[in-house]
Design a protein around this motif. Sequence first.
Motif, PDB file in Angstrom:
ATOM      1  N   LEU A 194       0.852  -1.186   0.000  1.00 45.83           N
ATOM      2  CA  LEU A 194       0.000   0.000   0.000  1.00 45.83           C
ATOM      3  C   LEU A 194       0.886   1.233   0.000  1.00 45.83           C
ATOM      4  O   LEU A 194       1.813   1.351   0.810  1.00 45.83           O
ATOM      5  N   LYS A 248       1.479   5.567   0.163  1.00 43.90           N
ATOM      6  CA  LYS A 248       1.121   6.509   1.237  1.00 43.90           C
ATOM      7  C   LYS A 248      -0.325   7.001   1.130  1.00 43.90           C
ATOM      8  O   LYS A 248      -0.845   7.597   2.072  1.00 43.90           O
ATOM      9  N   ASN A 249      -0.962   6.719  -0.012  1.00 41.13           N
ATOM     10  CA  ASN A 249      -2.378   7.051  -0.171  1.00 41.13           C
ATOM     11  C   ASN A 249      -3.263   5.834   0.072  1.00 41.13           C
ATOM     12  O   ASN A 249      -4.440   5.841  -0.264  1.00 41.13           O
ATOM     13  N   HIS A 250      -2.639   4.762   0.633  1.00 41.69           N
ATOM     14  CA  HIS A 250      -3.339   3.530   0.982  1.00 41.69           C
ATOM     15  C   HIS A 250      -3.913   2.807  -0.231  1.00 41.69           C
ATOM     16  O   HIS A 250      -4.949   2.148  -0.149  1.00 41.69           O
ATOM     17  N   GLN A 251      -3.219   2.938  -1.372  1.00 44.96           N
ATOM     18  CA  GLN A 251      -3.619   2.232  -2.583  1.00 44.96           C
ATOM     19  C   GLN A 251      -2.570   1.173  -2.915  1.00 44.96           C
ATOM     20  O   GLN A 251      -1.373   1.401  -2.769  1.00 44.96           O
TER      21      GLN A 251
END
Length: 461
Positions: free
Chosen positions: A177, A179-182
């Motif tokens: 993931l 840093k934008n949780h993607q």
Amino acid sequence: APFPMFMLFGQLGIGVGVATNYPSFVLSQVADITAKLIDNPNSDDSIFANLVPYFVQQPTIINGNDLVDIYTKLDGPKSIKIRATFNKKGNTLSITNFPPTASPTKVIDEINKNLEKYPIFSNITFAQNTSRKEKDKHEIISMDLTLTANTDINQLVESLCDATCLESTVPVNMVLLDKNHQPKKFTVKTALLEWIDVFKEKTMITLQNEISDLKARKHIVEGLVKALDEIDEIIELIKSSESKAEAVKKLMIKEYTEIQAKAILDMKLARLANLEYQDLLNENTDIIDKIEVLEAALNNPNTINTIMKNKINEFKKLDKVVPSKVIQDVRVKIKQEEIHFVNFNKGKLTYTKNEKSTSFSYNKKEPLYAIKNHEIFVLKDENIPTQADLLLKDTSDYIFTYNKEGKVKLTSFKNIKVSKNSILTKMENVVGNILVDENSLITLITKQGHKLQFSARELTA
């Protein structure tokens, strides 16, 4: 955590429709590389050359020259090749430093299953598991193979590595993931750079919070010092108030803030002592100095980097792991390289190319050659060895020979005169012979990782 912990705990699994599979790495090496990337995000990729996974048994990494591409290129090699350690003692072959998925029992099973395909396995007369557990350490796995006399150790080792788990690969496929949780596919390098960006943001937030806390304390201390300077008036004000709330309001009228007023009301009488008063003055001075230092750090990228590296080095002190040995792949890489293993029997040739076997009857009008122990043979002679290292076809122009000292030699087929057998070269410590033509591009990788690249045309000029 102030350390890229994802590098210390390998992952294997499937999430959000994509697979991730990578090993754990050695803490101290991760710390060193991360520190270099903090100083310079554009550091040369060569800093990854000696990064190795953490293996309990410490097998040898045999494609060391691929490590940089594995760790830095999405379209590069995707796995690390590891091999057990082999040592010959008399008629015994000792095997240690097993790959993670290997065990003596599994090796013996695989040997038995491949006796027909690898006849040399029949030279193994006895196998013994000599595993032991050292104090405060993991179990050390090892085994001894007793061999018949005159066993070709090099051939046996290569056969064991081909047929058993004593040589294996470790995938490096990082889907994490961002840093934008993607979910995103990373190389080791881009994953570390992403982590550094997040760590830098958190480090700056931490400094900002420390500055805010110090300023809040400074505000209270300044109120207490001011109150002690006019303590008699403050005491009279408090005594005349009917409640704490009323006292707070009266203090706010005297230009104290609500926070300062509450702190004054909570102040112990011991603060009235001269020494306590001086302590407050000293504390206020210290707070001012700390705020100046932190604000300067917040505005200085180099200082931020130093803070980050210091935190990483605290983790590095915990590492006592001895990394696995890394060796550079000493195989010669040649454009359109064709390596053939050949067997000759009753007028028929069986050769292996790219792991596929082919049989054919040779035409005596076509000169076909084979090399065995650096001697060259013509296949029409009666003294052809039953197994030759390299089949040379007349479509090639030259034989390229290289040795351990870095010397090379190019021999033209036109200049080869073969009787029953001839010495191809008197060069000592020969590593191998490869087919080339004038357009071949030759790349030599040394054990130290240096790359030499040249064309066969340059050698013939």
